[in-house]
Design a protein around this motif. Structure first.
Motif, PDB file in Angstrom:
ATOM      1  N   GLY A 331       0.802  -1.224   0.000  1.00  0.00           N
ATOM      2  CA  GLY A 331       0.000   0.000   0.000  1.00  0.00           C
ATOM      3  C   GLY A 331       0.827   1.262   0.000  1.00  0.00           C
ATOM      4  N   TYR A 332       0.222   2.306  -0.523  1.00  0.00           N
ATOM      5  CA  TYR A 332       0.859   3.620  -0.575  1.00  0.00           C
ATOM      6  C   TYR A 332       0.335   4.473   0.577  1.00  0.00           C
ATOM      7  N   LYS A 333       1.028   5.527   0.871  1.00  0.00           N
ATOM      8  CA  LYS A 333       0.441   6.552   1.728  1.00  0.00           C
ATOM      9  C   LYS A 333       0.928   7.919   1.257  1.00  0.00           C
ATOM     10  N   SER A 334       0.243   8.937   1.699  1.00  0.00           N
ATOM     11  CA  SER A 334       0.571  10.283   1.235  1.00  0.00           C
ATOM     12  C   SER A 334       1.558  10.936   2.185  1.00  0.00           C
ATOM     13  N   SER A 335       2.068  12.089   1.788  1.00  0.00           N
ATOM     14  CA  SER A 335       2.924  12.847   2.690  1.00  0.00           C
ATOM     15  C   SER A 335       2.350  14.258   2.852  1.00  0.00           C
ATOM     16  N   GLN A 336       2.842  14.928   3.882  1.00  0.00           N
ATOM     17  CA  GLN A 336       2.352  16.276   4.180  1.00  0.00           C
ATOM     18  C   GLN A 336       3.222  17.278   3.417  1.00  0.00           C
ATOM     19  N   ALA A 337       2.698  17.802   2.336  1.00  0.00           N
ATOM     20  CA  ALA A 337       3.526  18.662   1.481  1.00  0.00           C
ATOM     21  C   ALA A 337       3.773  20.031   2.118  1.00  0.00           C
ATOM     22  N   ASP A 338       2.886  20.463   2.977  1.00  0.00           N
ATOM     23  CA  ASP A 338       2.974  21.805   3.552  1.00  0.00           C
ATOM     24  C   ASP A 338       2.575  21.708   5.024  1.00  0.00           C
ATOM     25  N   LYS A 339       3.259  22.473   5.858  1.00  0.00           N
ATOM     26  CA  LYS A 339       3.017  22.369   7.305  1.00  0.00           C
ATOM     27  C   LYS A 339       1.580  22.717   7.690  1.00  0.00           C
ATOM     28  N   ASP A 340       0.902  23.491   6.865  1.00  0.00           N
ATOM     29  CA  ASP A 340      -0.462  23.909   7.209  1.00  0.00           C
ATOM     30  C   ASP A 340      -1.537  22.904   6.794  1.00  0.00           C
ATOM     31  N   ILE A 341      -1.111  21.794   6.205  1.00  0.00           N
ATOM     32  CA  ILE A 341      -2.111  20.795   5.811  1.00  0.00           C
ATOM     33  C   ILE A 341      -2.446  19.917   7.010  1.00  0.00           C
ATOM     34  N   ASN A 342      -3.734  19.756   7.274  1.00  0.00           N
ATOM     35  CA  ASN A 342      -4.187  18.948   8.409  1.00  0.00           C
ATOM     36  C   ASN A 342      -4.069  17.474   8.043  1.00  0.00           C
ATOM     37  N   PHE A 343      -2.938  16.898   8.443  1.00  0.00           N
ATOM     38  CA  PHE A 343      -2.557  15.588   7.919  1.00  0.00           C
ATOM     39  C   PHE A 343      -2.653  14.515   9.000  1.00  0.00           C
ATOM     40  N   ASP A 344      -3.222  13.392   8.631  1.00  0.00           N
ATOM     41  CA  ASP A 344      -3.319  12.253   9.547  1.00  0.00           C
ATOM     42  C   ASP A 344      -2.112  11.348   9.305  1.00  0.00           C
ATOM     43  N   ASP A 345      -1.104  11.470  10.185  1.00  0.00           N
ATOM     44  CA  ASP A 345       0.147  10.730   9.978  1.00  0.00           C
ATOM     45  C   ASP A 345      -0.058   9.225   9.993  1.00  0.00           C
ATOM     46  N   ARG A 346      -0.932   8.790  10.860  1.00  0.00           N
ATOM     47  CA  ARG A 346      -1.118   7.351  11.027  1.00  0.00           C
ATOM     48  C   ARG A 346      -1.736   6.745   9.769  1.00  0.00           C
TER      49      ARG A 346
END
Lengths: 463, 159
Positions: A331-346
């Motif tokens: 499986g793939y997962k995404s990354s947080q391109a910008d610090k202001d993006i509300n990203f679910d790390d898990r």
């Protein structure tokens, strides 16, 4: 952040932009893959005054259609014709070679557009989380796909194809694509847009046996029937199933929903027709009910699993499979391109409800005017059709929010200006790269020879 | 199968760029006998009218000629169905999924092949009378055919 972005402050108010400062909603889409293009297509149709800019990190468009879809599936790439029509729409502009979080920040985009839609996909992969995973003979299927498809930066992967056995962990369609690329007769690949260096490496490959290992059983197999059928028809490749994996399966077939039923029937049919193998053939070896346990030099150890309510539970038993090269494809997962993006790390995606991005304060409150679509929002599942449907749905949500005046669309927004970003690859530039690639390919009997170096792309584009 | 399809697809792409489709827009059917010019009669006889019914009940009338696929009809008439025919008739997607009435389904001359069924298995709202539009070739006796477009391809809200 402003390496490329000049004159931001002087332009911010939008004064003096007579040619572009027309009325109408300005929407920025980040990522020029299928989700971005399908969303753009519907936005342009539904909002008759809107103007859409697509920002893409790479100098070239189409995302996983160019860098993910297998080279021997050229028909799937026909969607490019529709995307090109969208790109040539008078109210759409393409900004290639502009990277969110590097060349421009999310907050800058939000100042310049009424709405921002994030569709930059999933560029990371899930880890097995077992010992020795960082060793050189363990690589991700995602990187391997990027390597044969010519993603800039992936050309130096140098997968070791000198051994007889490759073990792929995971049984999705990416895993099957990779297996097919490793087992295909090289002449079959020479007429595709597989990169030249990959063709060269594959032509020297010693790989004869590819194991495709899944934690669960045949009834939970993640590959789809088209991919399996293709594998079964591959010349000089024999698919060999393990008879014990199919105990009790035939009795359950009639109760299955049609897609699962047809897939299972095809596996059973292939199992039934399986004969003892001749030595000259290459082998595709699906293995079920095995969970990764540990990695060793030219072997991989798996726990034998049991199915309990559809999930795989490891037992004390283990099995070792030969594995000169191990490809991780779970499986793939995404990354947080910008610090202001509300990203679910898990989970590896942007927090959202139906494509509306949530505020970072931990509430369920929507950050009005910010959206997400495609794998970045849904997680990495489904075929292009799935992405098309979800991208259309998010585009409709955006149109409805605009019609219901959920956020400001009355003020004049400047958008991005090509002159501010001197290394921008516009659609005209891309067309030059495109025709150059096709010309290079033609000489070799391929649909195109992809340019892999970003510097060379820019040179060909005339930048 | 695929090769044949690709060839057919190429032919269709060539047709799509042509301009000989004026008669499609307004051509009423069943008026053949009123024409005296042989060529006009032949053209009229070749016209097959098809109605696409969206999930919200909207009906879109279109027409094609004998030998066209239902995907051709959508493309040549600019029928407003977003995302329809993404792979352009090469049997690698299921975006031209259409649902037939049982009677009409049973009358179709060719049963779906493995490759078509494989793609249909990935379609949303799969029914026992589902087919891919790119695989259905118009014949004269299909005149007046009504097919349903599943909601997920073209959400009712898009109308």
């Amino acid at each position: 952040m402003l390496q490329k972005l000049l004159h931001l402050t002087s332009r911010r108010t939008g004064r003096g932009l007579s040619s572009t400062a027309l009325q109408g909603e300005r929407i920025c889409i980040v990522g020029a893959g299928p989700a971005g293009f399908y969303a753009a297509q519907l936005l342009l149709k539904q909002l008759e005054n809107c103007r859409v800019d697509i920002v893409e990190k790479l100098p070239v468009p189409f995302g996983l259609v160019r860098f993910g879809v297998a080279p021997d599936h050229p028909e799937v790439k026909n969607v490019i014709n529709t995307f090109t029509k969208t790109a040539e729409h008078p109210r759409l502009r393409f900004f290639g070679n502009v990277s969110l979080g590097k060349d421009i920040s999310l907050s800058e985009l939000r100042e310049r557009y009424h709405a921002v839609l994030l569709t930059y996909g999933a560029d990371q992969d899930r880890q097995l989380e077992v010992a020795n995973e960082e060793q050189a003979h363990v690589i991700s299927a995602r990187k391997f796909v990027a390597w044969y498809n010519g993603l800039p930066g992936a050309e130096n992967l140098q997968p070791d194809l000198s051994g007889r056995d490759v073990t792929i962990v995971g049984q999705g369609n990416v895993a099957v694509d990779v297996a097919r690329m490793l087992l295909s007769p090289i002449d079959r690949l020479k007429v595709t847009d597989t990169t030249e260096y990959a063709l060269e490496a594959l032509s020297r490959s010693q790989v004869e046996r590819v194991h495709l290992v899944g934690r669960r059983g045949p009834l939970q197999a993640a590959f789809t029937i088209k991919e399996l059928r293709e594998m079964l028809k591959l010349p000089n490749v024999k698919t060999q199933w393990r008879i014990q994996d199919f105990e009790g399966i035939a009795a359950q077939v009639d109760k299955l929903p049609r897609p699962r039923k047809r897939l299972t029937e095809l596996m059973l049919k292939s199992l039934e027709e399986q004969k003892s193998s001749s030595d000259r053939e290459k082998h595709f070896l699906p293995v079920f009910l095995r969970a990764p346990k540990q990695i060793e030099k030219s072997e991989m150890e798996f726990s034998v699993t049991e199915l309990q309510q559809n999930s795989a539970v490891a037992t004390d038993q283990t099995e070792r499979l030969p594995a000169h090269l191990i490809l991780r494809s779970i499986g793939y997962k995404s990354s947080q391109a910008d610090k202001d993006i509300n990203f679910d790390d898990r989970r590896g995606h942007v927090k959202n409800i139906d494509g509306r991005v949530l505020k970072s304060n931990g509430s369920d409150e929507v950050d009005a005017g910010l959206y997400v679509a495609g794998w970045l929002g849904t997680g990495p599942t489904g075929v292009i059709l799935t992405t098309m449907n979800t991208a259309f749905a998010v585009a409709k949500t955006i149109s409805e929010d605009i019609k219901n005046q959920i956020f400001d669309t009355k003020s004049i927004k400047p958008g991005l200006q090509v002159e501010e970003l001197p290394q921008t690859v516009t659609w005209k530039h891309w067309q030059r790269i495109d025709s150059h690639e096709q010309k290079l390919g033609q000489a070799k009997g391929k649909p195109r020879e992809k340019i892999v170096s970003i510097d060379e792309m820019l040179k060909v584009a005339g930048i | 199968m695929l090769v044949a399809n690709t060839i057919r697809n190429t032919a269709r792409l060539a047709l799509r760029n042509g301009t000989g489709y004026l008669w499609q827009r307004s051509a009423p059917t069943n008026l053949t006998r009123t024409f005296s010019l042989g060529i006009a009669v032949r053209q009229q006889q070749d016209v097959v009218s098809v109605t696409f019914v969206r999930a919200n009940g909207d009906k879109i009338k279109a027409s094609g000629k004998v030998g066209d696929s239902l995907l051709d009809v959508v493309v040549n008439n600019n029928v407003d169905l977003d995302g329809f025919g993404a792979c352009e008739g090469t049997l690698t997607c299921s975006t031209c999924h259409l649902i037939f009435k049982t009677n009409d389904y049973e009358k179709l001359p060719d049963k779906p092949g493995d490759e078509e069924l494989d793609m249909l298995d990935l379609a949303y709202e799969l029914t026992d009378t589902s087919r891919l539009g790119c695989q259905i070739t118009l014949s004269k006796d299909m005149d007046g055919l009504e097919v349903h477009v599943p909601a997920t391809i073209n959400d009712a809200r898009a109308a």
